[in-house]
Scaffold this motif. Structure first.
Motif, short mmCIF file in Angstrom:
data_model
loop_
_atom_site.label_atom_id
_atom_site.label_comp_id
_atom_site.label_asym_id
_atom_site.label_seq_id
_atom_site.Cartn_x
_atom_site.Cartn_y
_atom_site.Cartn_z
N THR A 285 -9.75 9.64 3.01
CA THR A 285 -9.65 9.94 4.45
C THR A 285 -10.91 10.62 4.97
O THR A 285 -11.32 10.39 6.10
N LYS B 170 0.82 -1.22 0.00
CA LYS B 170 0.00 0.00 0.00
C LYS B 170 0.85 1.26 0.00
O LYS B 170 1.81 1.36 0.78
N TRP C 190 -12.50 -0.47 8.07
CA TRP C 190 -12.63 0.80 8.79
C TRP C 190 -13.90 0.74 9.63
O TRP C 190 -14.93 1.29 9.27
N ILE D 3 -13.34 7.78 5.62
CA ILE D 3 -12.91 6.99 6.78
C ILE D 3 -13.23 7.76 8.05
O ILE D 3 -13.79 7.24 9.02
N ASP E 169 -6.54 0.80 -1.01
CA ASP E 169 -7.81 0.67 -0.28
C ASP E 169 -8.97 0.43 -1.24
O ASP E 169 -9.86 -0.36 -0.98
N LYS F 111 5.81 10.35 8.92
CA LYS F 111 5.99 8.96 8.50
C LYS F 111 4.64 8.39 8.07
O LYS F 111 3.61 9.06 8.20
N THR G 119 -2.03 12.26 5.75
CA THR G 119 -1.87 12.47 4.31
C THR G 119 -0.46 12.17 3.81
O THR G 119 0.49 12.15 4.61
N LYS H 263 -1.67 17.64 -2.41
CA LYS H 263 -2.35 17.71 -1.11
C LYS H 263 -2.28 19.11 -0.51
O LYS H 263 -2.75 19.34 0.60
N GLU I 72 -8.21 16.26 -5.86
CA GLU I 72 -8.44 15.02 -5.11
C GLU I 72 -9.36 14.13 -5.93
O GLU I 72 -10.58 14.32 -5.93
N GLU J 90 2.19 5.49 9.12
CA GLU J 90 1.99 4.48 10.16
C GLU J 90 0.51 4.15 10.30
O GLU J 90 -0.29 4.97 10.76
N GLU J 91 0.18 2.96 9.89
CA GLU J 91 -1.22 2.53 9.84
C GLU J 91 -1.89 2.61 11.22
O GLU J 91 -2.98 3.15 11.36
N GLY K 61 -4.54 5.55 -1.53
CA GLY K 61 -5.94 5.17 -1.68
C GLY K 61 -6.21 4.09 -2.72
O GLY K 61 -7.20 3.37 -2.62
P1 ADP Z 1 -3.92 9.22 -1.75
O1 ADP Z 1 -4.25 7.90 -2.34
O2 ADP Z 1 -3.88 10.34 -2.74
O3 ADP Z 1 -2.69 9.21 -0.92
P2 ADP Z 1 -6.43 8.94 -0.27
O4 ADP Z 1 -7.15 9.86 0.64
O5 ADP Z 1 -7.19 8.42 -1.44
O6 ADP Z 1 -5.09 9.65 -0.72
O7 ADP Z 1 -5.96 7.64 0.57
C1 ADP Z 1 -5.05 7.75 1.58
C2 ADP Z 1 -4.95 6.42 2.33
O8 ADP Z 1 -3.62 6.35 2.86
C3 ADP Z 1 -5.89 6.36 3.54
O9 ADP Z 1 -6.15 5.01 3.86
C4 ADP Z 1 -5.04 7.00 4.65
O10 ADP Z 1 -5.43 6.57 5.92
C5 ADP Z 1 -3.67 6.49 4.29
N1 ADP Z 1 -2.58 7.41 4.69
C6 ADP Z 1 -2.24 8.59 4.12
N2 ADP Z 1 -1.17 9.13 4.75
C7 ADP Z 1 -0.85 8.28 5.75
C8 ADP Z 1 0.17 8.28 6.76
N3 ADP Z 1 1.08 9.26 6.84
N4 ADP Z 1 0.20 7.23 7.61
C9 ADP Z 1 -0.71 6.23 7.53
N5 ADP Z 1 -1.69 6.17 6.60
C10 ADP Z 1 -1.75 7.17 5.71
#
Ligand code: ADP
Length: 466
Positions: A364, A15, A225, A367, A21, A336, A278, A284, A359, A338-339, A18
């Motif tokens: 996000t 991953k 989620w 979620i 996901d 960083k 983000t 962004k 976008e 970090e999930e 997005g």
């Molecule tokens: P993009 O695909 O353009 O990065 P999206 O909003 O479509 O933006 O999806 C972002 C996904 O990545 C979401 O699941 C969000 O929680 C995750 N994410 C973004 N930045 C981070 C981060 N710094 N740490 C953990 N998860 C992140």
């Protein structure tokens, strides 16, 4: 119908954003109604499985969440998703996948973003749906690499950039795929109606093919989620009907906010808490994110940025800001990906700031709403399609208005708790599951799979964006 998704990302395996996901969410939703469904991913070196079977010279088969996953090995050994040699990595991935597709002969091939675009240029073995997740990344491929693969020149002629003898892979995919989708209706309109000055090969190509294009707003995987079952949270027992109860959401929020505030030495968990989760990339709008942080600091509220810088300039600038605020109890910056922390922030926050200039869909904000966290977003792309001002969030257009939007949220949060709770209830009730979107994709697949000429009457008009 036998559908195969081809993608560079899949949440839980590989991953970056997005895209991962979306593919996982759509595939898991489709699994409930389709008998045969599989996913083809590159065999990244960081992936390991206890059970693997080789099914073709470069293809291994495994199972993940009850979905058949095929992994395509390339001679370049992919160590990361988008490495330095991403173009060559994904061309090799497509080569290996193309040979395998002929072997399994699916009824529909669903491709995702430029890394899979080359597959639309090879002779097709099934109708192809191509989803544009982010048109900012287009893949520029020297013509000589296509010649080396004996790709028929007429497939890429219209997507050629004559100045440097390259092919825009995304434009080529739009030309050749049987159907195009974007990840939100507004994003499709935005790319189609770019002002004259910004018209480029891509916008012209998508305009030309608007008859076979549709914007479908992404859903989210509401099982992943889910405040009740989130493995990164301390959660109460799940409600029978699966809906998130308002009272439970408040409890979860209070508990995680208190815990986070203590862990990061932030001041007073009763105050307004804004988060930003983000990638830190131009799209962004890092500048507006910074403006928002300063504003929150001035208002004596609290903000947390969890941001992954994608360029050195953002890494150094936000590192500087992080140091500047290192003694602050108002602002915390963590640079960083970090999930676990992301999940905890979604649960703990009062509001989420998404000031992206562009976008395509954005996940996000959706979620956040599952956790009763109110999105404050710029009214572009999928943000516009998912957030209604003063109903389930706040929206704005200019940078100046972004501060006003934060202020509007802050005022309601502090002075009108009932009003805030109404926003939270509306957010919890907004349906971002894949149910409807899955039906739209199924309709497109069905339409495309009626391929015999005599069935053209049955097909009716293309399921277009109207
Ligand atoms: P993009 O695909 O353009 O990065 P999206 O909003 O479509 O933006 O999806 C972002 C996904 O990545 C979401 O699941 C969000 O929680 C995750 N994410 C973004 N930045 C981070 C981060 N710094 N740490 C953990 N998860 C992140």
């Amino acid at each position: 119908m036998d559908i195969v998704h081809i993608t560079s990302e899949f949440t839980g395996l590989a991953k970056v954003g997005g895209l991962a996901d979306m593919v996982r969410g759509l595939v898991l939703a489709q699994k409930k109604s389709l008998k045969k469904l599989s996913v083809i991913l590159p065999f990244y070196t960081f992936l390991s499985f206890s059970k693997l079977t080789q099914v073709a010279p470069s293809i291994w088969k495994t199972d993940y969440m009850n979905v058949t996953i095929y992994l395509a090995k390339t001679p370049t050994h992919l160590k990361q998703v988008y490495g330095e040699n991403a173009l060559s990595d994904f061309l090799h991935f497509c080569d290996a996948t193309h040979l395998f597709l002929k072997q399994i002969s699916p009824s529909i091939i669903h491709l995702h973003d430029w890394p899979t675009a080359l597959l639309t240029l090879y002779p097709k073995c099934a109708p192809m749906v191509f989803t544009i997740h982010n048109a900012a990344y287009q893949g520029e491929c020297p013509v000589k690499l296509l010649k080396k693969r004996s790709i028929a020149p007429q497939t890429y002629q219209k997507a050629k950039n004559l100045k440097n003898n390259t092919v825009n892979l995304l434009a080529a995919a739009i030309e050749n795929a049987d159907y195009i989708t974007t990840v939100s209706p507004t994003y499709l309109n935005e790319i189609q109606s770019a002002p004259k000055k910004q018209k480029n090969l891509l916008t012209k190509t998508i305009q030309k093919h608007s008859h076979k294009a549709k914007g479908i707003l992404n859903g989210i995987d509401t099982d992943y989620w889910n405040p009740y079952t989130d493995p990164f949270l301390i959660t109460p027992p799940r409600k029978e009907d699966g809906a998130v109860s308002f009272q439970d959401m408040l409890k979860i929020k209070k508990m995680h906010k208190t815990q986070l505030f203590s862990q990061f030495k932030l001041h007073d968990p009763s105050r307004f808490f804004l988060v930003c989760i983000t990638r830190l990339a131009k799209q962004k709008s890092p500048k507006t994110i910074e403006l928002g942080l300063h504003y929150i600091d001035q208002c004596n509220a609290t903000a947390f940025l969890l941001g992954l810088p994608t360029e050195e300039k953002y890494q150094s600038h936000f590192s500087y800001l992080s140091t500047m605020w290192s003694q602050s109890n108002n602002i915390h910056i963590c640079l960083k990906q970090e999930e676990k922390l992301a999940h905890q922030l979604f649960a703990a926050a009062d509001a989420l700031f998404v000031p992206s200039k562009e976008e395509p869909c954005g996940l996000t904000q959706m979620i956040a709403m599952r956790y009763g966290t109110i999105p404050i977003v710029r009214d572009v792309g999928g943000l516009k399609d998912s957030v209604t001002d003063q109903k389930n969030g706040f929206s704005f257009h200019t940078d100046q208005a972004s501060l006003h939007a934060i202020d509007r949220a802050l005022q309601i949060f502090t002075k009108n708790p009932e009003g805030w709770h109404t926003l939270q209830k509306n957010a919890l009730e907004t349906d971002f599951s894949w149910k409807e979107q899955n039906q739209l994709y199924t309709h497109i697949y069905q339409w495309l799979s009626l391929e015999k000429p005599e069935s053209s009457l049955l097909r009716g008009p293309l399921p277009n964006s109207s």
